[in-house]
Design a protein around this motif. Structure first.
Motif, short mmCIF file in Angstrom:
data_model
loop_
_atom_site.label_atom_id
_atom_site.label_comp_id
_atom_site.label_asym_id
_atom_site.label_seq_id
_atom_site.Cartn_x
_atom_site.Cartn_y
_atom_site.Cartn_z
N SER A 4 0.82 -1.21 0.00
CA SER A 4 0.00 0.00 0.00
C SER A 4 0.86 1.27 0.00
O SER A 4 0.34 2.37 -0.01
N SER A 5 2.17 1.10 -0.02
CA SER A 5 3.08 2.25 -0.06
C SER A 5 3.21 2.77 -1.49
O SER A 5 2.60 2.24 -2.41
N LYS A 6 4.04 3.79 -1.67
CA LYS A 6 4.27 4.32 -3.02
C LYS A 6 4.92 3.29 -3.93
O LYS A 6 4.78 3.35 -5.14
N LEU A 7 5.65 2.33 -3.36
CA LEU A 7 6.26 1.27 -4.16
C LEU A 7 5.20 0.37 -4.79
O LEU A 7 5.38 -0.16 -5.87
N GLN A 8 4.10 0.15 -4.08
CA GLN A 8 3.01 -0.74 -4.47
C GLN A 8 3.50 -2.18 -4.60
O GLN A 8 2.92 -2.98 -5.33
N ALA A 9 4.58 -2.51 -3.92
CA ALA A 9 5.16 -3.84 -4.06
C ALA A 9 5.97 -4.18 -2.82
O ALA A 9 6.55 -3.30 -2.19
N SER A 10 6.00 -5.46 -2.51
CA SER A 10 6.92 -5.93 -1.48
C SER A 10 8.33 -5.86 -2.07
O SER A 10 8.50 -5.57 -3.25
N ILE A 30 7.22 -6.03 -10.53
CA ILE A 30 5.77 -6.16 -10.56
C ILE A 30 5.21 -5.39 -9.38
O ILE A 30 5.94 -5.08 -8.42
N LYS A 31 3.94 -5.05 -9.45
CA LYS A 31 3.31 -4.30 -8.36
C LYS A 31 1.85 -4.70 -8.24
O LYS A 31 1.28 -5.32 -9.14
N GLU A 70 -4.73 1.80 -9.67
CA GLU A 70 -4.12 2.74 -8.73
C GLU A 70 -3.59 2.00 -7.50
O GLU A 70 -3.88 0.83 -7.29
N ARG A 71 -2.88 2.74 -6.68
CA ARG A 71 -2.35 2.19 -5.43
C ARG A 71 -3.51 1.84 -4.51
O ARG A 71 -4.48 2.57 -4.39
N MET A 72 -3.41 0.69 -3.85
CA MET A 72 -4.48 0.28 -2.94
C MET A 72 -4.26 0.86 -1.55
O MET A 72 -3.16 1.25 -1.19
#
Length: 157
Positions: free
Chosen positions: A85-91, A99-100, A107-109
């Protein structure tokens, strides 16, 4: 006159992005990302074990155990939701393989949706059904469908 009304209606009532435009990545990239995430989780666990050693010297064992439980399980439960859920949208693993995770609008969740996605991931993993869905359907797992998210390639802007 009727053409003017139709033109006005089409301007004011544009349809949202189609979900079909979002194409989820397959199981291979997700598995590679998961293995990188496992490495990060192991590093976090080792760090917490080091903290436990220090805390156990200072506090009584019952308090040290409680702090260990909070740190360990809290970090495990918040790892994916906070990163996704951060700006990275990815672990970290998803970031490494580019990938994200996005919502159905691309959009970002939100953190709440990311927590729901984690819960759905746990259910999907326990039942194995969710994992097989990635392989045999439109590349979306049970957790993606329940949380209305997509795992997509991260197009660098």
């Amino acid at each position: 006159m009727s053409d003017e009304l139709l033109d006005e209606w089409s301007v004011n009532h544009t349809l949202p992005k189609e979900e079909a435009q979002l194409i989820s990545v397959g199981a291979t990239l997700r598995m590679i990302a998961f293995f990188f995430d496992l490495i990060v989780i192991i590093i976090i666990s080792v760090f917490i074990a080091g903290l436990d050693s220090i805390i156990s010297l200072i506090l009584p064992s019952s308090s040290a155990l409680l702090i260990h439980e909070i740190l360990y399980y809290g970090s495990l439960l918040l790892y994916y939701p906070l990163f996704e859920s951060s700006k990275l949208q990815a672990s970290v693993g998803k970031f490494i393989v580019s990938i994200k995770v996005v919502n159905k609008k691309g959009e970002r969740m939100t953190l709440l949706r990311a927590l729901g996605r984690l819960g759905a991931s746990i259910v999907a993993t326990i039942t194995f059904l969710g994992l097989w869905m990635i392989v045999f359907t439109d590349k979306r797992g049970m957790n993606d469908i329940i949380s209305e998210t997509y795992v997509v390639k991260n197009e660098k802007k």
